[in-house]
Motif scaffolding. Structure first.
Motif, PDB file in Angstrom:
ATOM      1  N   VAL A   1     102.984  13.530  50.942  1.00  0.00           N
ATOM      2  CA  VAL A   1     102.913  14.612  51.921  1.00  0.00           C
ATOM      3  C   VAL A   1     104.108  14.553  52.876  1.00  0.00           C
ATOM      4  O   VAL A   1     104.741  15.572  53.148  1.00  0.00           O
ATOM      5  CB  VAL A   1     101.582  14.539  52.703  1.00  0.00           C
TER       6      VAL A   1
ATOM      7  N   GLY B   1     100.141  15.986  47.146  1.00  0.00           N
ATOM      8  CA  GLY B   1      99.877  14.799  47.972  1.00  0.00           C
ATOM      9  C   GLY B   1      98.480  14.822  48.558  1.00  0.00           C
ATOM     10  O   GLY B   1      97.792  13.794  48.599  1.00  0.00           O
TER      11      GLY B   1
ATOM     12  N   ILE C   1     106.003  22.747  49.363  1.00  0.00           N
ATOM     13  CA  ILE C   1     104.589  23.096  49.574  1.00  0.00           C
ATOM     14  C   ILE C   1     103.759  22.605  48.390  1.00  0.00           C
ATOM     15  O   ILE C   1     102.662  22.071  48.568  1.00  0.00           O
ATOM     16  CB  ILE C   1     104.441  24.618  49.796  1.00  0.00           C
TER      17      ILE C   1
ATOM     18  N   ILE D   1     103.333  18.932  48.925  1.00  0.00           N
ATOM     19  CA  ILE D   1     102.330  18.651  49.967  1.00  0.00           C
ATOM     20  C   ILE D   1     100.920  18.826  49.394  1.00  0.00           C
ATOM     21  O   ILE D   1     100.039  17.981  49.612  1.00  0.00           O
ATOM     22  CB  ILE D   1     102.527  19.573  51.187  1.00  0.00           C
TER      23      ILE D   1
END
Lengths: 424, 266
Positions: A366, A170, A164, A167
């Motif tokens: 991501v 990203g 997470i 992500i």
């Protein structure tokens, strides 16, 4: 000095607390609710239609008309990323130190456990030899040994939290280094720029040319659109470097830019007769005839069921004026302006394609996060770590399984172990 | 069209099963699972026939494209979840409640006059293989959350007669939230990858996306409440009920009340 440490520790404790995580997540969720119930990115008129002026003032002050791009929402996300990082760090440290071996349980306790199997006539060494193939021996004493399998299951939660963070990083990369723009091209038209989206759209130069060779729409028999296809050429330094079709769901990628089939539009092409002489004017074009200058102000494909019409703006010398021309109405398709007879002969429509152009260097970060997140969830929910005690008892050996969380799995696992050592 | 007759038959069979098992103990105790398998097969065949029939009308796509089809898939997923978790559930009463959910959705979808049951062509935005992954994972998540919702509701009734004891309900509740959370994550992630190829960005803050995130956060809080704080019982039951309210809003509320990129679902 000691005060300084405790001060720093207090900040660390605050940032690494689950409490903060819960508060931040709740705020993020509540902001999301506002971001869907209140229209996003509308004009002031859109809001004043629904809300009183004072409510609108609050909405625009807090940025509730564009929640997901306000400084405070992005700060919440960044704060949450930091919180998650420190939480994970703390948990990781704890997990690493907690792998200290507990005391070896007494033999009579192990003997009584439901998950124990007695192997008569087998010595500890031979059992360890067999189990050693897929278990790791952590501790070995005179009485027996302690083994583990599938410790990676414990790291599932770290994969989830780490992914997470990846992500979110990203998406931050995309936010900082990426952009979104669009390009509208008629058939045969080319462009070496795109228009960036935002509150004030800007042109951005490209170092290559995008040419639309063709654009078409296919329909199902009932009239719903089936396919939008743009035939695109990329030309660099006068040479064609790429030719491909762009469809919805099938973007093309060139130099880190993605080109998507986003939309399309219709443009009117107007055929006029000026004193009997045929001439064509496009929606953005300008027509000059002597001291008369004309351009299209508005085009409607249907005006009150009278068919298509066009509003012309003109400059006759220095005198400005406007005039509507309706193609299908006899009295309305011919007018005299500045002594010239102007007649609208025909209106044709030309399609143009609208391509979304995006750049997002964070997208692979991501994707990596996505894969790790699913892997972490799999580890956390579908695998389990196993502890095994191997103990000497009378003329044989006891093998005891300790499983975490999943109680109905233990029967299956015990049965597997029985079969492995050929006991009934 | 044959598929509509099949769906309607499945609807009646769900009803018949619930009615008969309420009165006949041997059916409820011995043959409930077999009966559900038979109805599930008919339900599956109906979906497959609709798929085949979509080719006959010249469109050719899996039944995953509009509101009616989504309801058929939703109830199918609920029944599938019962079959997968039958050992865990281990209570014919709870099974019948869940199957009751499948029945209500089927009845609404097949009998309501406001629902368009025609096979419609697939819009260009939906013409992608990601459609299968995305829709199936999302509905498997929704149906698992439905199970947790029901066990959460039953938790508040004192365990008398056929209602299983609270620890069994808690176990069902937790198990179904765990499964649902994995599927919801997979659904959101597959949706994001698809959005990247279809709309040009993996996250657009479209209302459905945003509500799926809200739902995800609620269930993430549920799991942390259990694992970190050791919450149990009432708190978990309430959280699973709130979670399902958010699921319902993600599914229905967003379609009917908010407009966005997902609006083809209505």
């Amino acid at each position: 000095m000691s005060q300084e440490v405790s001060h720093g520790k207090r900040i660390y404790d605050f940032f690494s607390s689950v409490k903060l995580a819960v508060i931040l997540l709740s705020f993020i969720a509540i902001s999301c609710v506002f971001g869907t119930l209140i229209k996003q990115g509308g004009t002031p008129e859109d809001y004043l239609e629904f809300y009183s002026e004072s409510t609108y003032k609050v909405i625009s002050f807090l940025g509730l008309d564009d929640v997901f791009h306000t400084w405070w929402f992005i700060s919440l996300l960044i704060l949450f990323t930091l919180n998650l990082f420190f939480c994970s760090l703390r948990r990781f440290k704890r997990d690493m130190t907690s792998i200290v071996i507990q005391r070896f349980p007494p033999t009579d306790v192990l003997k009584k456990m439901k998950t124990s199997i007695f192997l008569p006539g087998k010595n500890v060494e031979s059992v360890l030899h067999e189990l050693g193939k897929d278990h790791k021996v952590i501790l070995k004493t005179n009485e027996g040994a302690y083994l583990e399998k599938g410790r990676i299951s414990k790291y599932g939660v770290h994969f989830i939290h780490g992914s997470i963070i990846i992500i979110l990083i990203g998406s931050l990369i995309g936010l900082i280094f990426g952009f979104r723009g669009f390009l509208s091209l008629k058939r045969g038209e080319e462009a070496d720029y795109l228009v960036l989206r935002g509150k004030s759209p800007k042109k951005s130069e490209l170092n290559f040319i995008v040419k639309c060779k063709d654009f078409r729409i296919d329909f199902y028999p009932d009239g719903t659109p089936k396919d939008y296809v743009s035939d695109i050429e990329i030309i660099r330094d006068g040479k064609k470097v790429l030719e491909q079709k762009i469809r919805v769901n099938e973007p093309i990628k060139y130099e880190g830019l993605y080109f998507y089939q986003a939309s399309y539009g219709k443009e009117g092409i107007f055929h006029f007769e000026v004193d009997g002489k045929e001439t064509v004017i496009t929606e953005k074009g300008v027509l000059k005839d002597g001291n008369l200058i004309m351009r299209v102000i508005r085009y409607e494909s249907s005006i009150h069921n009278f068919g298509p019409g066009v509003l012309l703006g003109y400059l006759e010398g220095n005198k400005p004026g406007t005039a509507w021309f309706l193609r299908d109405v006899e009295r309305m398709n011919t007018k005299t302006i500045g002594g010239k007879t102007i007649r609208l002969k025909d209106i044709k429509e030309d399609l143009y394609t609208v391509l979304e152009v995006t750049k997002d260097p964070g997208v692979y970060v991501v994707w990596t996060g996505f894969v790790l997140l699913l892997f972490g969830l799999f580890l956390n929910f579908f695998t389990h770590s196993k502890k095994v005690y191997v103990t000497k008892y009378e003329n044989g050996t006891i093998v005891t399984l300790i499983l975490q969380r999943l109680n109905n799995v233990s029967e299956v696992e015990v049965e597997k172990m029985r079969r492995r050592f050929n006991v009934e | 069209m044959w598929n509509e007759h099949m769906f309607l038959s499945a609807t009646y069979l769900y009803f018949l099963l619930i009615l008969l098992s309420s009165f006949i103990a041997s059916l409820r105790q011995k043959y409930l699972f077999h009966a559900i398998v038979i109805i599930f097969i008919i339900h599956t065949l109906a979906l497959l026939i609709r798929w085949v029939e979509s080719y006959k009308v010249g469109y050719g796509h899996a039944p995953l494209s509009n509101y009616y089809e989504s309801l058929m898939v939703f109830s199918w997923c609920i029944t599938l979840m019962v079959l997968i978790l039958r050992k865990k559930i281990n209570s014919s009463m709870v099974v019948l409640f869940i199957i009751g959910g499948s029945f209500l959705i089927m009845a609404y979808a097949n009998m309501s006059p406001s629902i368009d049951r025609e096979i419609r062509p697939l819009l260009p935005a939906l013409q992608s293989n990601w459609l299968y992954v995305h829709v199936l994972t999302c509905f498997l998540a929704y149906s698992s959350f439905f199970l947790s919702f029901l066990s959460g509701i039953l938790f508040f009734f004192k365990s008398k007669g056929p209602i299983p004891n609270p620890s069994v309900l808690e176990e069902i509740n937790h198990k179904s939230v765990s499964i649902g959370f994995i599927f919801l994550t997979a659904g959101i992630l597959s949706g994001a990858v698809w959005a990247h190829y279809a709309w040009g960005s993996y996250w657009n803050w479209d209302p459905k996306e945003t509500w799926s995130l809200i739902t995800w956060i609620i269930y993430a809080l549920y799991l942390h409440g259990r694992f970190v704080k050791g919450w149990a019982g009432k708190k978990m039951a309430i959280l699973s009920i709130i979670g399902f309210m958010s699921v319902l809003f993600t599914y229905f509320g967003v379609n009917f009340l908010l407009s966005g990129l997902h609006s083809y679902a209505t």
